[in-house]
Design a protein around this motif. Structure first.
Motif, mmCIF file in Angstrom:
data_model
loop_
_atom_site.group_PDB
_atom_site.id
_atom_site.type_symbol
_atom_site.label_atom_id
_atom_site.label_comp_id
_atom_site.label_asym_id
_atom_site.label_seq_id
_atom_site.Cartn_x
_atom_site.Cartn_y
_atom_site.Cartn_z
ATOM 1 N N PRO A 169 7.628 -16.976 14.313
ATOM 2 C CA PRO A 169 7.103 -17.523 15.569
ATOM 3 C C PRO A 169 5.595 -17.304 15.660
ATOM 4 O O PRO A 169 5.091 -16.226 15.393
ATOM 5 N N GLY A 170 4.909 -18.333 16.007
ATOM 6 C CA GLY A 170 3.469 -18.238 16.162
ATOM 7 C C GLY A 170 2.666 -18.600 14.936
ATOM 8 O O GLY A 170 1.441 -18.607 14.993
ATOM 9 N N PHE A 171 3.326 -18.908 13.810
ATOM 10 C CA PHE A 171 2.578 -19.212 12.589
ATOM 11 C C PHE A 171 1.708 -20.452 12.766
ATOM 12 O O PHE A 171 0.585 -20.496 12.297
ATOM 13 N N ALA A 183 -2.656 -24.045 13.956
ATOM 14 C CA ALA A 183 -2.733 -25.485 13.716
ATOM 15 C C ALA A 183 -3.176 -26.224 14.971
ATOM 16 O O ALA A 183 -3.748 -27.308 14.883
ATOM 17 N N MET A 184 -2.937 -25.633 16.133
ATOM 18 C CA MET A 184 -3.410 -26.255 17.371
ATOM 19 C C MET A 184 -4.936 -26.282 17.405
ATOM 20 O O MET A 184 -5.536 -27.252 17.865
ATOM 21 N N TYR A 185 -5.565 -25.222 16.908
ATOM 22 C CA TYR A 185 -7.024 -25.192 16.859
ATOM 23 C C TYR A 185 -7.558 -26.195 15.849
ATOM 24 O O TYR A 185 -8.586 -26.829 16.068
ATOM 25 N N VAL A 186 -6.861 -26.333 14.736
ATOM 26 C CA VAL A 186 -7.252 -27.320 13.734
ATOM 27 C C VAL A 186 -7.108 -28.725 14.312
ATOM 28 O O VAL A 186 -7.986 -29.575 14.141
ATOM 29 N N SER A 187 -6.017 -28.977 15.025
ATOM 30 C CA SER A 187 -5.800 -30.279 15.652
ATOM 31 C C SER A 187 -6.877 -30.567 16.690
ATOM 32 O O SER A 187 -7.374 -31.696 16.784
#
Length: 84
Positions: free
Chosen positions: A16-18, A22-26
């Motif tokens: 969980p949380g890995f 990716a949200m920051y990359v998006s």
């Protein structure tokens, strides 16, 4: 998204949380795309603010799925590099 990759068997379900990173990359991808659109629409084509807001909204909607998948892939490759 699939549970695992059909080609290599990589399991996409991580701890969980890995994929929070990716949200920051998006977000970074979306900002870069929308700033590029701003430059094109506002400064090169010379359209007004209404056209700019509408085009930004449409592009953000259309590229959301693309950004989701690409950002997860980039995040995985960042941490799961394998030497050949």
């Amino acid at each position: 998204m699939y549970k695992s990759c059909e080609a290599c068997g990589y399991v996409f379900e991580r701890e969980p949380g890995f994929f929070f990173g990716a949200m920051y990359v998006s977000y970074s991808l979306a900002v870069a795309e929308l700033v590029a659109l701003l430059v094109v629409v506002k400064f090169i084509l010379g359209f007004g603010n209404i056209v700019l807001v509408i085009s930004v909204a449409i592009l953000a909607f259309l590229l959301s799925t693309f950004n989701f998948r690409v950002s997860r892939s980039l995040w995985m490759y960042f941490f799961e590099r394998k030497s050949i």
